[in-house]
Write a protein that holds these residues in place. Structure first.
Motif, short mmCIF file in Angstrom:
data_model
loop_
_atom_site.label_atom_id
_atom_site.label_comp_id
_atom_site.label_asym_id
_atom_site.label_seq_id
_atom_site.Cartn_x
_atom_site.Cartn_y
_atom_site.Cartn_z
N THR A 35 0.83 -1.20 0.00
CA THR A 35 0.00 0.00 0.00
C THR A 35 0.86 1.25 0.00
O THR A 35 0.59 2.20 -0.73
N ALA A 36 1.91 1.26 0.81
CA ALA A 36 2.81 2.42 0.88
C ALA A 36 3.46 2.68 -0.47
O ALA A 36 3.55 3.83 -0.91
N THR A 37 3.87 1.64 -1.15
CA THR A 37 4.49 1.78 -2.47
C THR A 37 3.50 2.34 -3.48
O THR A 37 3.83 3.23 -4.26
N GLN A 38 2.27 1.82 -3.45
CA GLN A 38 1.24 2.32 -4.37
C GLN A 38 0.94 3.79 -4.12
O GLN A 38 0.86 4.58 -5.06
N LEU A 39 0.75 4.16 -2.85
CA LEU A 39 0.43 5.56 -2.53
C LEU A 39 1.58 6.48 -2.91
O LEU A 39 1.36 7.56 -3.46
N ASN A 40 2.80 6.05 -2.65
CA ASN A 40 3.96 6.85 -3.01
C ASN A 40 4.04 7.04 -4.52
O ASN A 40 4.29 8.15 -5.01
N SER A 41 3.79 5.99 -5.27
CA SER A 41 3.82 6.06 -6.73
C SER A 41 2.74 7.00 -7.26
O SER A 41 2.99 7.84 -8.12
N ILE A 42 1.51 6.87 -6.75
CA ILE A 42 0.41 7.72 -7.19
C ILE A 42 0.69 9.17 -6.84
O ILE A 42 0.45 10.07 -7.65
N CYS A 43 1.20 9.41 -5.63
CA CYS A 43 1.53 10.79 -5.22
C CYS A 43 2.59 11.38 -6.15
O CYS A 43 2.49 12.54 -6.55
N ASN A 44 3.59 10.61 -6.47
CA ASN A 44 4.65 11.09 -7.38
C ASN A 44 4.10 11.38 -8.77
O ASN A 44 4.45 12.39 -9.38
N THR B 125 1.15 12.26 -9.59
CA THR B 125 0.17 13.34 -9.62
C THR B 125 0.66 14.62 -8.96
O THR B 125 -0.10 15.57 -8.80
N ASP B 126 1.94 14.64 -8.57
CA ASP B 126 2.54 15.80 -7.89
C ASP B 126 1.75 16.19 -6.64
O ASP B 126 1.52 17.37 -6.36
N VAL B 127 1.30 15.20 -5.89
CA VAL B 127 0.61 15.41 -4.62
C VAL B 127 1.56 14.95 -3.52
O VAL B 127 2.07 13.83 -3.57
N SER B 128 1.78 15.80 -2.53
CA SER B 128 2.67 15.42 -1.44
C SER B 128 1.92 14.50 -0.47
O SER B 128 0.69 14.50 -0.41
N MET B 129 2.66 13.73 0.29
CA MET B 129 2.04 12.87 1.28
C MET B 129 1.29 13.72 2.31
O MET B 129 0.23 13.32 2.78
N SER B 130 1.81 14.88 2.64
CA SER B 130 1.12 15.77 3.58
C SER B 130 -0.24 16.18 3.03
O SER B 130 -1.23 16.19 3.76
N ASP B 131 -0.30 16.52 1.74
CA ASP B 131 -1.57 16.90 1.12
C ASP B 131 -2.52 15.71 1.08
O ASP B 131 -3.74 15.87 1.27
N LEU B 132 -1.98 14.51 0.86
CA LEU B 132 -2.81 13.31 0.84
C LEU B 132 -3.46 13.10 2.20
O LEU B 132 -4.68 12.93 2.30
N VAL B 133 -2.66 13.15 3.27
CA VAL B 133 -3.18 12.95 4.62
C VAL B 133 -4.16 14.06 4.98
O VAL B 133 -5.23 13.80 5.54
#
Length: 67
Positions: free
Chosen positions: A15-24, A26-34
């Motif tokens: 899950t962490a790998t998928q979220l990191n890949s999607i964030c990268n 789409t230029d969305v930071s993990m902070s913005d995701l949370v």
């Protein structure tokens, strides 16, 4: 309003790998995701007066409110 500076979350590696890949991608930071996830949860559990509804909170997490 109180500011929360840090939140630590453990995710399974897949899950962490998928979220990191999607964030990268789409230029969305993990902070913005949370922040977005927490904002959406707040919308779900907050009543019309702007207060957290304990019943909606419990329901969101699949639990029942203690009597």
């Amino acid at each position: 309003m109180r500011k929360i500076d840090r939140i630590s979350v453990r995710l399974d590696p897949f899950t962490a790998t998928q979220l990191n890949s999607i964030c990268n991608d789409t230029d969305v930071s993990m902070s913005d995701l949370v922040r977005g996830i927490l904002s959406r949860v707040a919308d779900i559990i907050t009543n019309e007066e702007g207060n957290i509804d304990k019943y909606e909170f419990a329901k969101f997490f699949g639990r029942r409110l203690r009597e």
